[in-house]
Design a protein around this motif. Structure first.
Motif, PDB file in Angstrom:
ATOM      1  N   ARG A 324       1.418  55.031 -57.971  1.00 29.60           N
ATOM      2  CA  ARG A 324       1.860  56.380 -57.595  1.00 29.60           C
ATOM      3  C   ARG A 324       2.184  57.227 -58.823  1.00 29.60           C
ATOM      4  N   TRP A 325       2.988  56.679 -59.723  1.00 27.22           N
ATOM      5  CA  TRP A 325       3.407  57.480 -60.879  1.00 27.22           C
ATOM      6  C   TRP A 325       2.265  57.725 -61.857  1.00 27.22           C
ATOM      7  N   LEU A 326       1.349  56.774 -61.980  1.00 25.91           N
ATOM      8  CA  LEU A 326       0.187  57.016 -62.842  1.00 25.91           C
ATOM      9  C   LEU A 326      -0.696  58.122 -62.262  1.00 25.91           C
ATOM     10  N   MET A 327      -0.836  58.161 -60.926  1.00 33.70           N
ATOM     11  CA  MET A 327      -1.613  59.233 -60.309  1.00 33.70           C
ATOM     12  C   MET A 327      -0.947  60.579 -60.540  1.00 33.70           C
ATOM     13  N   LEU A 328       0.380  60.641 -60.391  1.00 34.92           N
ATOM     14  CA  LEU A 328       1.101  61.901 -60.573  1.00 34.92           C
ATOM     15  C   LEU A 328       1.061  62.354 -62.033  1.00 34.92           C
ATOM     16  N   ILE A 329       1.282  61.409 -62.947  1.00 32.33           N
ATOM     17  CA  ILE A 329       1.240  61.736 -64.371  1.00 32.33           C
ATOM     18  C   ILE A 329      -0.169  62.177 -64.771  1.00 32.33           C
ATOM     19  N   SER A 330      -1.173  61.497 -64.224  1.00 34.13           N
ATOM     20  CA  SER A 330      -2.558  61.816 -64.563  1.00 34.13           C
ATOM     21  C   SER A 330      -2.951  63.199 -64.060  1.00 34.13           C
ATOM     22  N   SER A 331      -2.587  63.533 -62.816  1.00 36.85           N
ATOM     23  CA  SER A 331      -2.978  64.829 -62.253  1.00 36.85           C
ATOM     24  C   SER A 331      -2.275  65.979 -62.958  1.00 36.85           C
ATOM     25  N   MET A 332      -0.974  65.842 -63.221  1.00 43.09           N
ATOM     26  CA  MET A 332      -0.264  66.918 -63.918  1.00 43.09           C
ATOM     27  C   MET A 332      -0.691  66.993 -65.384  1.00 43.09           C
ATOM     28  N   GLY A 333      -0.868  65.853 -66.027  1.00 44.52           N
ATOM     29  CA  GLY A 333      -1.319  65.852 -67.421  1.00 44.52           C
ATOM     30  C   GLY A 333      -2.694  66.471 -67.562  1.00 44.52           C
ATOM     31  N   SER A 334      -3.600  66.149 -66.634  1.00 45.99           N
ATOM     32  CA  SER A 334      -4.938  66.737 -66.670  1.00 45.99           C
ATOM     33  C   SER A 334      -4.876  68.239 -66.492  1.00 45.99           C
ATOM     34  N   CYS A 335      -4.012  68.674 -65.589  1.00 45.76           N
ATOM     35  CA  CYS A 335      -3.820  70.120 -65.372  1.00 45.76           C
ATOM     36  C   CYS A 335      -3.420  70.821 -66.658  1.00 45.76           C
ATOM     37  N   LEU A 336      -2.458  70.270 -67.385  1.00 50.22           N
ATOM     38  CA  LEU A 336      -1.951  70.901 -68.606  1.00 50.22           C
ATOM     39  C   LEU A 336      -2.978  70.873 -69.729  1.00 50.22           C
ATOM     40  N   PHE A 337      -3.641  69.730 -69.933  1.00 51.39           N
ATOM     41  CA  PHE A 337      -4.655  69.638 -70.986  1.00 51.39           C
ATOM     42  C   PHE A 337      -5.818  70.599 -70.728  1.00 51.39           C
ATOM     43  N   LEU A 338      -6.241  70.696 -69.463  1.00 49.71           N
ATOM     44  CA  LEU A 338      -7.331  71.602 -69.115  1.00 49.71           C
ATOM     45  C   LEU A 338      -6.915  73.058 -69.309  1.00 49.71           C
ATOM     46  N   ALA A 339      -5.659  73.372 -68.988  1.00 54.03           N
ATOM     47  CA  ALA A 339      -5.165  74.741 -69.177  1.00 54.03           C
ATOM     48  C   ALA A 339      -5.198  75.128 -70.654  1.00 54.03           C
ATOM     49  N   VAL A 340      -4.812  74.191 -71.512  1.00 56.91           N
ATOM     50  CA  VAL A 340      -4.857  74.450 -72.960  1.00 56.91           C
ATOM     51  C   VAL A 340      -6.303  74.666 -73.412  1.00 56.91           C
ATOM     52  N   LEU A 341      -7.220  73.836 -72.932  1.00 62.70           N
ATOM     53  CA  LEU A 341      -8.631  73.945 -73.312  1.00 62.70           C
ATOM     54  C   LEU A 341      -9.213  75.274 -72.831  1.00 62.70           C
ATOM     55  N   ALA A 342      -8.892  75.672 -71.590  1.00 58.92           N
ATOM     56  CA  ALA A 342      -9.381  76.947 -71.054  1.00 58.92           C
ATOM     57  C   ALA A 342      -8.848  78.121 -71.876  1.00 58.92           C
ATOM     58  N   ALA A 343      -7.574  78.030 -72.263  1.00 56.98           N
ATOM     59  CA  ALA A 343      -6.978  79.102 -73.073  1.00 56.98           C
ATOM     60  C   ALA A 343      -7.654  79.205 -74.433  1.00 56.98           C
ATOM     61  N   MET A 344      -8.002  78.076 -75.026  1.00 56.03           N
ATOM     62  CA  MET A 344      -8.690  78.099 -76.323  1.00 56.03           C
ATOM     63  C   MET A 344     -10.083  78.710 -76.205  1.00 56.03           C
ATOM     64  N   VAL A 345     -10.769  78.430 -75.089  1.00 57.45           N
ATOM     65  CA  VAL A 345     -12.086  79.039 -74.858  1.00 57.45           C
ATOM     66  C   VAL A 345     -11.948  80.552 -74.744  1.00 57.45           C
ATOM     67  N   MET A 346     -10.938  81.003 -73.999  1.00 64.58           N
ATOM     68  CA  MET A 346     -10.718  82.442 -73.820  1.00 64.58           C
ATOM     69  C   MET A 346     -10.411  83.120 -75.152  1.00 64.58           C
ATOM     70  N   LEU A 347      -9.561  82.494 -75.967  1.00 66.09           N
ATOM     71  CA  LEU A 347      -9.205  83.072 -77.266  1.00 66.09           C
ATOM     72  C   LEU A 347     -10.421  83.143 -78.186  1.00 66.09           C
ATOM     73  N   ASN A 348     -11.199  82.069 -78.203  1.00 67.30           N
ATOM     74  CA  ASN A 348     -12.377  82.034 -79.069  1.00 67.30           C
ATOM     75  C   ASN A 348     -13.422  83.058 -78.629  1.00 67.30           C
ATOM     76  N   ASP A 349     -13.613  83.204 -77.308  1.00 69.55           N
ATOM     77  CA  ASP A 349     -14.563  84.188 -76.788  1.00 69.55           C
ATOM     78  C   ASP A 349     -14.102  85.612 -77.069  1.00 69.55           C
ATOM     79  N   ALA A 350     -12.783  85.798 -77.150  1.00 64.91           N
ATOM     80  CA  ALA A 350     -12.236  87.141 -77.409  1.00 64.91           C
ATOM     81  C   ALA A 350     -12.286  87.504 -78.893  1.00 64.91           C
ATOM     82  N   GLY A 351     -12.747  86.564 -79.715  1.00 65.36           N
ATOM     83  CA  GLY A 351     -12.865  86.849 -81.136  1.00 65.36           C
ATOM     84  C   GLY A 351     -11.600  86.616 -81.939  1.00 65.36           C
ATOM     85  N   VAL A 352     -10.608  85.971 -81.341  1.00 60.53           N
ATOM     86  CA  VAL A 352      -9.349  85.680 -82.040  1.00 60.53           C
ATOM     87  C   VAL A 352      -9.598  84.568 -83.056  1.00 60.53           C
ATOM     88  N   ASP A 353      -9.037  84.706 -84.239  1.00 58.07           N
ATOM     89  CA  ASP A 353      -9.194  83.687 -85.287  1.00 58.07           C
ATOM     90  C   ASP A 353      -8.308  82.478 -84.958  1.00 58.07           C
TER      91      ASP A 353
END
Length: 462
Positions: A324-353
Motif C-alpha cells: 500500500r505505502w509503496l503504491m502511494l509513495i510511487s504515485s505521488m512521487g511520479s506526480c511530482l517528478f513529472l511536474a518538474v519535467l513538464a515545467a522544465m520543458v515549458m521553460l526551455n520552449d519559452a527560451g528561458v536560459d
C-alpha cells in the motif's frame, strides 16, 4: 574415475531463472532501443536504404508493439496450458528471433513495423508466462529472489537498448539480440517442465523428476521427505484448481471480489496513464526538449542504468515497506517528478536560459522511471495475485493486460500528435495529473496485503 557434479536446488533454480529470462533481456532491448533510434530514422541520416520515415510511421511502429501483444498474450497464454510453460516460452521466442532477422535486412518503415509487431507478439506473451514458470520452479523461501530476475533482466535490457541504440548502427542491436536469443535456445532446452504443469497433465513421474531436479536431489539419491511432502501439497492444490467449474455471475457476487476487481482496474489504468511506457519510447526526445545538459539519449541511458541498479533492492522494499505505502509513495512521487519535467520543458520552449540547472531534467526523469517502475508498474500485479480469487485470477489478469495494451497503443501512437497540437509539455502534465488522481483514489480504497492470508484480505475488503 568419474565424479558427478552435484548442484544444490538453489543453484539450479537460479540458473534456470537466468536462462529463461534471457528472452526478457531482448524484450528490454526492444523497449529501450526505440527511444534513441527513432529520431535517427525520421532524419536525413536514416540507415534505411529507402530513406527516412515520417513521424506518424515512427509512432505507429512504436505503438504496434503493444497492439500485437494482445494477440500474443491470448495465443501463448493458452498455449502454456497445452504444451507447457517451458515450451510456450521457447515458441514465443521464435517470432522474436524472426523480428531481429528482419531488422538486419530492413529497407523501409514497413519492415520495421512488421518486426515490431512480431516483437510485441513475443514479449507480451513472455510477460505472462515467464513469471508463472519462475513461480512454479522455486521454493517458497526462494520465490522472491527467483521472481525478481524478471524485472532485473528487463531493466538490464532497457539500459543495453539505450546504449546500443545511441552509439551503434541498428544492425548491432539486432545482432546482439539474436546472439542472446541463441543462448536462450541453447540453454533452456536442458531444464525440465515445471512440477505443477506435469501434475496438471497427470504425469506423476515427470512431476517427481522435475521437483527432484529443481530441489537438487541426485537421481541415485533417496528423495527427501520434505520433497515428497511438497509434491503432495502441489498435487492437492492442482486437484482443487482442476475441479473448478467454468466462470459464472456467482463468482462476482461477493462484495470483496467486486472491490478487488475495482482496485485492480484502477491500478491497471494508473499503469497506463503514468506515462512510463510512453516516455520510455520517446525518452531521448523528451529530455532534449527539457534541455538536459548531457543530451537526451545520454540522460535516458544514465536513467536506465540507475533503474537497473535499483532493481536489486526493489524486492526487499516490497516486503519491508508494504504494498500500500509503496503504491502511494510511487504515485505521488511520479506526480511530482513529472511536474518538474513538464515545467522544465515549458521553460526551455519559452527560451528561458536553464543552463545553470540543466541537470534537473535527467534527475527528474531518472527519479520518475525508478519510482514508477517499482511501484505503479510492478506492484499492481503482485496485489492482484494476492487479492483476486484464484478462480477468476488468470482470466481477469489477461483481460486487464489486453485493456492495458490497447490503451498504451493509443497513447503511444498519439503521443507526438498531442505534442504537436497542445505543446510537448501537455503529455507530461496529463501523466502527472493521472498519478495524482491515482494517489487520491488508492489512499481511500487500497488495503495493505503484505503478510496477510487471502481470508484476511477478504475481511479487509469487506
Amino acid at each position: 574415475m568419474h565424479f558427478p557434479i552435484v548442484f544444490s536446488g538453489r543453484v539450479l533454480q537460479n540458473t534456470a531463472a537466468i536462462s529463461i529470462n534471457l528472452v526478457q533481456i531482448v524484450t528490454g532491448i526492444t523497449l529501450g532501443w526505440s527511444s534513441p533510434v527513432f529520431p535517427l530514422l525520421i532524419s536525413d541520416e536514416t540507415p534505411l536504404p529507402d530513406g527516412p520515415i515520417s513521424v506518424q510511421e515512427a509512432s505507429l511502429i512504436t505503438a504496434i508493439f503493444y497492439l500485437s501483444g494482445c494477440v500474443g498474450a491470448l495465443v501463448f497464454g493458452r498455449l502454456a496450458d497445452y504444451v507447457g510453460r517451458k515450451w510456450a516460452i521457447i515458441l514465443s521466442a521464435v517470432p522474436q528471433f524472426v523480428a531481429y532477422i528482419l531488422i538486419l535486412f530492413a529497407q523501409n518503415g514497413t519492415h520495421l513495423l512488421i518486426s515490431r509487431a512480431l516483437s510485441g507478439l513475443a514479449s507480451n506473451a513472455q510477460f505472462i508466462i515467464v513469471p508463472i514458470f519462475l513461480s512454479e520452479i522455486s521454493e517458497t523461501k526462494n520465490r522472491g529472489k527467483i521472481g525478481s530476475y524478471n524485472g532485473l533482466m528487463i531493466t538490464l535490457g532497457i539500459a543495453v537498448g539505450y546504449a546500443v541504440g545511441s552509439y551503434f548502427h541498428i544492425h548491432v542491436g539486432a545482432a546482439l539480440s539474436l546472439v542472446i536469443l541463441g543462448c536462450f535456445f541453447a540453454t533452456s532446452l536442458f531444464f525440465p517442465e515445471t512440477p505443477q504443469y506435469c501434475l496438471m497433465k497427470k504425469r506423476e513421474e515427470a512431476a517427481l523428476q522435475s521437483l527432484r531436479f529443481y530441489r537438487g536431489v541426485p537421481k541415485d539419491a533417496k528423495i527427501p521427505d520434505e520433497c515428497l511432502k511438497e509434491l503432495d501439497q502441489l498435487r492437492e492444490s492442482i486437484d482443487n484448481v482442476m475441479e473448478r467449474k467454468s466462470l459464472s455471475l456467482q463468482d462476482f457476487k461477493l462484495k470483496a471480489t467486486r472491490k478487488a476487481i475495482l482496485i485492480c482496474f484502477i491500478m491497471n489504468l494508473g499503469r497506463n496513464f503514468s506515462g512510463l511506457f510512453q516516455m520510455e519510447n520517446f525518452a531521448g526526445i523528451v529530455l532534449d526538449r527539457a534541455g538536459a545538459g548531457i543530451g537526451g539519449n545520454e540522460s535516458a541511458l544514465v536513467s536506465a542504468v540507475f533503474v537497473h541498479l535499483l532493481s536489486y533492492v526493489s524486492m526487499m522494499l516490497i516486503e519491508r515497506v508494504g504494498r500500500r505505502w509503496l503504491m502511494l509513495i510511487s504515485s505521488m512521487g511520479s506526480c511530482l517528478f513529472l511536474a518538474v519535467l513538464a515545467a522544465m520543458v515549458m521553460l526551455n520552449d519559452a527560451g528561458v536560459d536553464i543552463s545553470a540547472v540543466n541537470w534537473i531534467p535527467m534527475v527528474a526523469y531518472a527519479g520518475f522511471t525508478a519510482i514508477a517502475t517499482y511501484g505503479i508498474i510492478v506492484i499492481p500485479v503482485i496485489i492482484a495475485t494476492e487479492m483476486l480469487p484464484i478462480k477468476i485470477r488468470s482470466t481477469l489478469l489477461l483481460a486487464l493486460l489486453i485493456m492495458s495494451n490497447v490503451l498504451t497503443t493509443l497513447s503511444v501512437n498519439y503521443f507526438m500528435t498531442i505534442a504537436d497540437f497542445l505543446g510537448f509539455h501537455s503529455n507530461i502534465w496529463i501523466f502527472s495529473v493521472s498519478c495524482f488522481l491515482e494517489f487520491i483514489v488508492l489512499y481511500f480504497i487500497l488495503p495493505e496485503t503484505k503478510g496477510k492470508t487471502y481470508d484476511e484480505i477478504v475481511k479487509l475488503l469487506e
